[in-house]
Motif scaffolding. Structure first.
Motif, PDB file in Angstrom:
ATOM      1  N   PRO A  18       0.847  -1.199   0.000  1.00 42.98           N
ATOM      2  CA  PRO A  18       0.000   0.000   0.000  1.00 42.98           C
ATOM      3  C   PRO A  18       0.880   1.246   0.000  1.00 42.98           C
ATOM      4  O   PRO A  18       2.032   1.203   0.432  1.00 42.98           O
ATOM      5  CB  PRO A  18      -0.793  -0.118   1.300  1.00 42.98           C
ATOM      6  N   HIS A  19       0.339   2.336  -0.500  1.00 43.62           N
ATOM      7  CA  HIS A  19       1.101   3.581  -0.555  1.00 43.62           C
ATOM      8  C   HIS A  19       0.771   4.469   0.644  1.00 43.62           C
ATOM      9  O   HIS A  19       1.629   4.763   1.450  1.00 43.62           O
ATOM     10  CB  HIS A  19       0.786   4.343  -1.845  1.00 43.62           C
ATOM     11  N   SER A  20      -0.484   4.902   0.702  1.00 46.58           N
ATOM     12  CA  SER A  20      -0.878   5.839   1.755  1.00 46.58           C
ATOM     13  C   SER A  20      -2.396   5.876   1.840  1.00 46.58           C
ATOM     14  O   SER A  20      -3.085   5.291   1.020  1.00 46.58           O
ATOM     15  CB  SER A  20      -0.343   7.237   1.439  1.00 46.58           C
ATOM     16  N   PHE A  21      -2.884   6.574   2.835  1.00 45.74           N
ATOM     17  CA  PHE A  21      -4.318   6.810   2.934  1.00 45.74           C
ATOM     18  C   PHE A  21      -4.540   8.126   3.672  1.00 45.74           C
ATOM     19  O   PHE A  21      -3.684   8.610   4.410  1.00 45.74           O
ATOM     20  CB  PHE A  21      -5.036   5.663   3.651  1.00 45.74           C
ATOM     21  N   MET A  22      -5.700   8.710   3.424  1.00 43.66           N
ATOM     22  CA  MET A  22      -6.133   9.899   4.153  1.00 43.66           C
ATOM     23  C   MET A  22      -7.634   9.738   4.368  1.00 43.66           C
ATOM     24  O   MET A  22      -8.374   9.475   3.415  1.00 43.66           O
ATOM     25  CB  MET A  22      -5.848  11.176   3.369  1.00 43.66           C
ATOM     26  N   LEU A  23      -8.055   9.850   5.594  1.00 43.32           N
ATOM     27  CA  LEU A  23      -9.464   9.709   5.941  1.00 43.32           C
ATOM     28  C   LEU A  23     -10.005  11.078   6.329  1.00 43.32           C
ATOM     29  O   LEU A  23      -9.506  11.713   7.261  1.00 43.32           O
ATOM     30  CB  LEU A  23      -9.620   8.714   7.099  1.00 43.32           C
ATOM     31  N   LEU A  24     -11.015  11.518   5.591  1.00 46.07           N
ATOM     32  CA  LEU A  24     -11.654  12.796   5.864  1.00 46.07           C
ATOM     33  C   LEU A  24     -13.073  12.557   6.333  1.00 46.07           C
ATOM     34  O   LEU A  24     -13.752  11.662   5.835  1.00 46.07           O
ATOM     35  CB  LEU A  24     -11.711  13.656   4.598  1.00 46.07           C
ATOM     36  N   ARG A  25     -13.518  13.372   7.257  1.00 43.47           N
ATOM     37  CA  ARG A  25     -14.909  13.342   7.721  1.00 43.47           C
ATOM     38  C   ARG A  25     -15.343  14.773   7.967  1.00 43.47           C
ATOM     39  O   ARG A  25     -14.673  15.510   8.696  1.00 43.47           O
ATOM     40  CB  ARG A  25     -15.025  12.512   9.001  1.00 43.47           C
ATOM     41  N   HIS A  26     -16.419  15.171   7.335  1.00 43.05           N
ATOM     42  CA  HIS A  26     -16.949  16.534   7.472  1.00 43.05           C
ATOM     43  C   HIS A  26     -15.886  17.579   7.140  1.00 43.05           C
ATOM     44  O   HIS A  26     -15.775  18.611   7.807  1.00 43.05           O
ATOM     45  CB  HIS A  26     -17.529  16.766   8.874  1.00 43.05           C
ATOM     46  N   GLY A  27     -15.069  17.309   6.132  1.00 42.24           N
ATOM     47  CA  GLY A  27     -14.055  18.260   5.691  1.00 42.24           C
ATOM     48  C   GLY A  27     -12.806  18.306   6.547  1.00 42.24           C
ATOM     49  O   GLY A  27     -11.950  19.172   6.347  1.00 42.24           O
ATOM     50  N   ASN A  28     -12.679  17.411   7.495  1.00 48.60           N
ATOM     51  CA  ASN A  28     -11.511  17.372   8.382  1.00 48.60           C
ATOM     52  C   ASN A  28     -10.732  16.076   8.184  1.00 48.60           C
ATOM     53  O   ASN A  28     -11.324  15.004   8.082  1.00 48.60           O
ATOM     54  CB  ASN A  28     -11.948  17.446   9.853  1.00 48.60           C
ATOM     55  N   VAL A  29      -9.412  16.182   8.175  1.00 44.07           N
ATOM     56  CA  VAL A  29      -8.574  14.991   8.141  1.00 44.07           C
ATOM     57  C   VAL A  29      -8.551  14.418   9.546  1.00 44.07           C
ATOM     58  O   VAL A  29      -8.159  15.097  10.492  1.00 44.07           O
ATOM     59  CB  VAL A  29      -7.133  15.334   7.682  1.00 44.07           C
ATOM     60  N   VAL A  30      -8.991  13.166   9.655  1.00 43.14           N
ATOM     61  CA  VAL A  30      -9.011  12.533  10.978  1.00 43.14           C
ATOM     62  C   VAL A  30      -7.924  11.476  11.119  1.00 43.14           C
ATOM     63  O   VAL A  30      -7.606  11.062  12.237  1.00 43.14           O
ATOM     64  CB  VAL A  30     -10.395  11.937  11.316  1.00 43.14           C
TER      65      VAL A  30
END
Length: 140
Positions: free
Chosen positions: A30-42
């Motif tokens: 895997p390379h990477s991930f970014m989890l966003l919720r309601h416009g915020n990176v969590v």
């Protein structure tokens, strides 16, 4: 710049993210991930050798965005997976178009099963690609 907040501040348990990261780590590179919720990176993370400041090639990324868009459109009732693609692009079909084009569905496109009678990768890596001008443009 995106705001960063704790997962719990956006209603996501950190333990769930940890389980996700553990599962991702078991995948093949895997390379990477970014989890966003309601416009915020969590949550966000990278697996070596990847890092946030080092750009790298992302093959087939557009397929991920397209499948998400199709999922949203399906959820809104705008299309079904078994709808023929021609329904959405009637002007693109000409009298000379292959009749199978009229039968191709959204599901066929999403599963990359658009009419090949055998694995296309096998064809693309064989000497047969030399005789196909379209295949010759791709290198696998």
């Amino acid at each position: 710049m995106l705001n960063r907040t704790a997962p719990e501040a956006q209603g996501i348990p950190s333990a769930a993210i940890e389980r996700f990261v553990d599962a991702m780590a078991q995948l093949d590179s895997p390379h990477s991930f970014m989890l966003l919720r309601h416009g915020n990176v969590v949550a966000e993370g990278w697996w070596k050798p990847y890092r946030p400041e080092a750009p790298h090639l992302l093959f087939s990324l557009s397929k991920s965005f397209t499948s998400c868009a199709v999922g949203l459109a399906r959820e809104e009732g705008l299309l079904g997976l078994d709808d023929p693609v021609a329904k959405f692009f009637p002007a693109e079909l000409t009298r000379g178009a292959d009749p199978r084009c009229r039968e191709m569905t959204i599901r066929h496109l999403l599963t990359m099963a658009t009419g090949h009678d055998r694995c296309a990768l096998e064809y693309m890596t064989s000497s047969a690609q030399r005789s196909c001008p379209v295949a010759a443009r791709w290198s696998i």
